[in-house]
Design a protein around this motif. Structure first.
Motif, PDB file in Angstrom:
ATOM      1  N   GLY A 224       0.684  -1.565   0.140  1.00 18.98           N
ATOM      2  CA  GLY A 224      -0.238  -0.148  -0.127  1.00 18.98           C
ATOM      3  C   GLY A 224       0.757   1.114  -0.021  1.00 18.98           C
ATOM      4  N   ARG A 225       1.727   1.621  -0.405  1.00 19.89           N
ATOM      5  CA  ARG A 225       2.642   2.195  -0.360  1.00 19.89           C
ATOM      6  C   ARG A 225       3.121   3.012  -1.709  1.00 19.89           C
ATOM      7  NH1 ARG A 225       2.088   3.041   5.343  1.00 19.89           N
ATOM      8  NH2 ARG A 225       2.896   1.345   6.434  1.00 19.89           N
ATOM      9  N   ARG A 226       4.064   4.047  -1.455  1.00 17.59           N
ATOM     10  CA  ARG A 226       4.578   4.556  -2.425  1.00 17.59           C
ATOM     11  C   ARG A 226       5.984   4.508  -2.561  1.00 17.59           C
ATOM     12  NH1 ARG A 226       5.134  11.191  -4.209  1.00 17.59           N
ATOM     13  NH2 ARG A 226       4.598  10.693  -6.729  1.00 17.59           N
ATOM     14  N   VAL A 227       6.276   3.891  -3.751  1.00 18.01           N
ATOM     15  CA  VAL A 227       8.337   3.438  -3.944  1.00 18.01           C
ATOM     16  C   VAL A 227       8.669   3.694  -4.896  1.00 18.01           C
ATOM     17  CG1 VAL A 227       9.186   0.924  -3.926  1.00 18.01           C
ATOM     18  CG2 VAL A 227       6.943   1.356  -2.774  1.00 18.01           C
ATOM     19  N   LEU A 228       9.942   4.469  -3.799  1.00 14.51           N
ATOM     20  CA  LEU A 228      10.649   5.225  -5.120  1.00 14.51           C
ATOM     21  C   LEU A 228      12.477   4.091  -5.463  1.00 14.51           C
ATOM     22  CD1 LEU A 228      12.022   7.321  -7.365  1.00 14.51           C
ATOM     23  CD2 LEU A 228      12.880   8.900  -5.124  1.00 14.51           C
ATOM     24  N   ASP A 229      12.301   4.237  -6.869  1.00 14.82           N
ATOM     25  CA  ASP A 229      13.694   2.462  -6.969  1.00 14.82           C
ATOM     26  C   ASP A 229      15.291   3.533  -7.481  1.00 14.82           C
ATOM     27  OD1 ASP A 229      15.842   1.124  -7.258  1.00 14.82           O
ATOM     28  OD2 ASP A 229      14.319  -0.784  -8.389  1.00 14.82           O
ATOM     29  N   LEU A 230      15.720   4.517  -7.057  1.00 15.07           N
ATOM     30  CA  LEU A 230      16.821   5.092  -7.888  1.00 15.07           C
ATOM     31  C   LEU A 230      17.943   4.224  -8.453  1.00 15.07           C
ATOM     32  CD1 LEU A 230      16.939   7.924  -5.063  1.00 15.07           C
ATOM     33  CD2 LEU A 230      15.927   7.888  -7.350  1.00 15.07           C
ATOM     34  N   CYS A 231      18.373   4.443  -9.512  1.00  9.12           N
ATOM     35  CA  CYS A 231      18.960   3.295  -9.860  1.00  9.12           C
ATOM     36  C   CYS A 231      18.692   1.779 -10.320  1.00  9.12           C
ATOM     37  CB  CYS A 231      20.580   3.279  -9.174  1.00  9.12           C
ATOM     38  SG  CYS A 231      21.303   4.517  -8.808  1.00  9.12           S
ATOM     39  N   CYS A 232      17.626   2.081 -10.787  1.00 11.53           N
ATOM     40  CA  CYS A 232      16.442   0.434 -10.722  1.00 11.53           C
ATOM     41  C   CYS A 232      17.238  -0.378 -11.841  1.00 11.53           C
ATOM     42  CB  CYS A 232      15.300   1.436 -10.897  1.00 11.53           C
ATOM     43  SG  CYS A 232      15.045   1.572 -12.949  1.00 11.53           S
ATOM     44  N   ASN A 233      18.301   0.077 -12.690  1.00  6.28           N
ATOM     45  CA  ASN A 233      18.478  -1.432 -13.606  1.00  6.28           C
ATOM     46  C   ASN A 233      17.596  -1.723 -14.206  1.00  6.28           C
ATOM     47  OD1 ASN A 233      20.354  -4.129 -13.881  1.00  6.28           O
ATOM     48  ND2 ASN A 233      21.467  -1.701 -14.475  1.00  6.28           N
ATOM     49  N   THR A 234      17.577  -3.074 -13.908  1.00  8.27           N
ATOM     50  CA  THR A 234      16.663  -3.703 -14.683  1.00  8.27           C
ATOM     51  C   THR A 234      15.692  -3.959 -14.183  1.00  8.27           C
ATOM     52  OG1 THR A 234      17.537  -6.209 -14.193  1.00  8.27           O
ATOM     53  CG2 THR A 234      18.006  -5.098 -16.453  1.00  8.27           C
ATOM     54  N   GLY A 235      15.440  -3.393 -12.805  1.00  5.23           N
ATOM     55  CA  GLY A 235      13.775  -3.005 -12.348  1.00  5.23           C
ATOM     56  C   GLY A 235      13.747  -4.345 -11.000  1.00  5.23           C
ATOM     57  N   VAL A 250       4.538   2.936  -7.796  1.00 10.23           N
ATOM     58  CA  VAL A 250       5.978   2.255  -7.516  1.00 10.23           C
ATOM     59  C   VAL A 250       6.688   3.198  -9.097  1.00 10.23           C
ATOM     60  CG1 VAL A 250       7.853   0.411  -7.877  1.00 10.23           C
ATOM     61  CG2 VAL A 250       6.073   0.193  -6.753  1.00 10.23           C
ATOM     62  N   ILE A 251       8.250   3.841  -8.610  1.00  7.03           N
ATOM     63  CA  ILE A 251       8.551   4.811  -9.682  1.00  7.03           C
ATOM     64  C   ILE A 251       9.495   4.143  -9.782  1.00  7.03           C
ATOM     65  CG2 ILE A 251       9.435   6.757 -10.593  1.00  7.03           C
ATOM     66  CD1 ILE A 251       7.043   7.772  -9.272  1.00  7.03           C
ATOM     67  N   GLY A 252      10.475   4.086 -10.699  1.00  8.19           N
ATOM     68  CA  GLY A 252      12.283   3.660 -10.957  1.00  8.19           C
ATOM     69  C   GLY A 252      12.731   4.530 -11.802  1.00  8.19           C
ATOM     70  N   VAL A 253      13.696   4.737 -11.374  1.00 12.33           N
ATOM     71  CA  VAL A 253      14.509   5.529 -12.017  1.00 12.33           C
ATOM     72  C   VAL A 253      16.358   5.458 -12.532  1.00 12.33           C
ATOM     73  CG1 VAL A 253      15.593   7.824 -12.392  1.00 12.33           C
ATOM     74  CG2 VAL A 253      13.917   7.549 -10.850  1.00 12.33           C
ATOM     75  N   ASP A 254      16.163   5.457 -13.543  1.00 14.28           N
ATOM     76  CA  ASP A 254      17.906   5.030 -14.208  1.00 14.28           C
ATOM     77  C   ASP A 254      18.611   5.693 -15.305  1.00 14.28           C
ATOM     78  OD1 ASP A 254      19.625   2.310 -13.461  1.00 14.28           O
ATOM     79  OD2 ASP A 254      19.879   2.560 -15.230  1.00 14.28           O
ATOM     80  N   LEU A 255      19.521   5.890 -15.993  1.00 14.61           N
ATOM     81  CA  LEU A 255      20.165   6.724 -17.215  1.00 14.61           C
ATOM     82  C   LEU A 255      20.161   5.936 -18.116  1.00 14.61           C
ATOM     83  CD1 LEU A 255      20.612   9.399 -17.704  1.00 14.61           C
ATOM     84  CD2 LEU A 255      23.329   8.177 -17.074  1.00 14.61           C
ATOM     85  N   ARG A 275       6.602   2.973 -13.122  1.00 19.55           N
ATOM     86  CA  ARG A 275       6.534   3.844 -14.286  1.00 19.55           C
ATOM     87  C   ARG A 275       8.065   4.192 -14.087  1.00 19.55           C
ATOM     88  NH1 ARG A 275       7.399   9.862 -13.907  1.00 19.55           N
ATOM     89  NH2 ARG A 275       6.590  10.150 -11.613  1.00 19.55           N
ATOM     90  N   PHE A 276       8.589   3.393 -15.458  1.00 14.99           N
ATOM     91  CA  PHE A 276      10.380   3.454 -15.550  1.00 14.99           C
ATOM     92  C   PHE A 276      10.710   4.994 -16.336  1.00 14.99           C
ATOM     93  CE2 PHE A 276       9.623  -0.632 -14.733  1.00 14.99           C
ATOM     94  CZ  PHE A 276      10.247  -1.199 -13.537  1.00 14.99           C
ATOM     95  N   VAL A 277      11.775   5.598 -15.698  1.00 13.89           N
ATOM     96  CA  VAL A 277      12.393   6.973 -15.656  1.00 13.89           C
ATOM     97  C   VAL A 277      13.821   7.068 -16.909  1.00 13.89           C
ATOM     98  CG1 VAL A 277      12.099  10.114 -15.545  1.00 13.89           C
ATOM     99  CG2 VAL A 277      10.262   7.616 -15.081  1.00 13.89           C
ATOM    100  N   GLN A 278      14.208   7.603 -17.206  1.00 13.03           N
ATOM    101  CA  GLN A 278      14.583   7.730 -18.058  1.00 13.03           C
ATOM    102  C   GLN A 278      15.642   8.910 -17.622  1.00 13.03           C
ATOM    103  OE1 GLN A 278      15.938   7.388 -22.169  1.00 13.03           O
ATOM    104  NE2 GLN A 278      18.096   7.310 -21.509  1.00 13.03           N
ATOM    105  N   ALA A 279      16.372   9.251 -15.937  1.00  9.98           N
ATOM    106  CA  ALA A 279      17.004  10.323 -16.422  1.00  9.98           C
ATOM    107  C   ALA A 279      18.183  10.009 -15.500  1.00  9.98           C
ATOM    108  CB  ALA A 279      16.103  11.026 -15.564  1.00  9.98           C
TER     109      ALA A 279
END
Length: 397
Positions: A224-235, A250-255, A275-279
């Protein structure tokens, strides 16, 4: 009374003498501690090792091109380094994974050989379902690749094999690793979560198996939480948070575009929405923080920051900056998992960096647990370099 036959000694080998008395059981002996042999020896030659007084101390690989000139494989004078040696060692590692850790019950993907931690310095082997991937860190191990593959094939029937060595390793060890064509991607399962693994991509052996237990532990905080995965790689963490943890968002961020493409496939495999974000995490966090966006659970799992002792200070500064920003994204009372896989950064150094990051971010950090790599990544107590992964589970106030 008939006396037993004396043990058969291995055939005579080239000898390499140390400049020092051998007072350590560490398998690495550095070039500055070794006398240069009179005759040139090919990189990766099996040799007998003598101390400065001429006493036999071990047997292993010699490489005059490498900073690690000797890799000790045995201290038993009757033990030859041959196919039977590798058969015995590989059978031991398989028994650990299958009979003791019982990994086949939770996954079809695990580390089979963890280099020094399994008494096979210079070799890493990962199993991904029907694919077995060998990564070489030493010229000597590469010379035995045919024997190693043959033995592994006898235990993992109908497996496809892929092997490689990173370019910097080939340069340091002075050998040319000719990899076969990469195998088609394989779908693996761990704790019921599925991932597409692509050996031969630039992501090490294909997937980061060392975080398996930490992914499962993190999922337990996510319901039930809001999750941020930084440098998520392949998720890995992001998909676990949604599929196993039942996170609300869930939001995943990776360059890395290639890694994110695989991450999206992994979310689809598990029929979950992430939701995966390229950044780059620095500008992305600086953009979202002023708007008041906060997350109940934040994961920060960046790639290795340095391989060079001379640049450890630079790596620590980067960890400080990353953690300071990431801590600001955690909602009050939320969970923060911060990781370092840089072996040259000790747990003490990493915790001190986290302490300074918390002070600069104006946050109080409660450390709940400090974890490491999963048990299929063992380290020897006298080889602390094998304990590279630090995973710090925190509550942020």
């Amino acid at each position: 009374m008939t006396l037993p036959d004396p043990p058969t000694l291995p055939a005579a080998l080239p000898q390499v003498r140390l400049k020092i008395a051998r007072r350590s059981s560490h398998p690495w002996i550095f070039q500055k501690m070794v006398e240069k042999p009179a005759a040139r020896l090919p990189g990766g030659s099996v040799v007998d090792i003598l101390d400065r007084d001429g006493q036999w101390v071990g047997r292993g690989f010699y490489n005059g091109h490498s900073r690690i000139a000797l890799r000790v494989l045995t201290t038993d004078p009757t033990e030859a380094i041959d196919e039977q040696f590798f058969r015995r060692r590989l059978e031991q590692v398989i028994v650990l994974r299958r009979a003791w850790l019982r990994l086949d019950e939770v996954t079809n993907a695990y580390r089979l050989v963890h280099s020094e931690g399994d008494g096979l310095s210079g070799l890493v082997v990962d199993r991904f379902g029907s694919i077995v991937v060998l990564e070489f860190f030493a010229a000597g191990m590469y010379r035995f690749r045919t024997e190693i593959q043959k033995i592994l094939a006898s235990h993992f029937a109908e497996s496809r094999f892929y092997w490689f060595a990173e370019e910097h390793v080939q340069k340091q060890e002075s050998f040319d690793c000719r990899s076969p064509e990469p195998p088609a991607p394989e779908v693996i399962t761990e704790h019921g979560v599925r991932f597409r693994v692509a050996p031969g991509s630039k992501h090490k052996t294909g997937f980061f198996l060392d975080q398996r237990d930490n992914r499962q532990a993190l999922a337990g905080f996510c319901t039930g939480r809001r999750v941020l995965d930084l440098c998520c790689n392949t998720g890995g963490f992001a998909v676990y948070a949604k599929a196993l943890g039942q996170a609300a968002e869930v939001i995943g961020v990776d360059l890395d575009e290639q890694a994110l493409a695989l991450a999206r496939q992994n979310a689809n495999l598990n029929q979950v929405q992430v939701r995966f974000v390229q950044a780059d995490l620095f500008p992305w966090l600086r953009d979202i923080l002023p708007s008041g966006q906060r997350f109940d659970v934040v994961v920060l799992d960046p790639s290795k920051q340095t391989r060079d002792r001379e640049t450890v200070g630079v790596a620590l500064k980067r960890y400080l900056d990353m953690n300071r920003l990431a801590l600001q994204a955690v909602a009050p009372g939320g969970i923060f998992l911060t990781c370092s896989c840089t072996g040259l950064v000790s747990e003490e150094m990493f915790l001190d960096t986290l302490r300074r990051a918390a002070w600069q971010a104006g946050r109080t950090v409660q450390v709940l647990r400090i974890a490491g790599a999963a048990a299929d990544h063992p380290f020897l107590i006298h080889v602390p370099e094998g304990r590279y992964l630090k995973a710090v589970f925190c509550r942020v106030l």
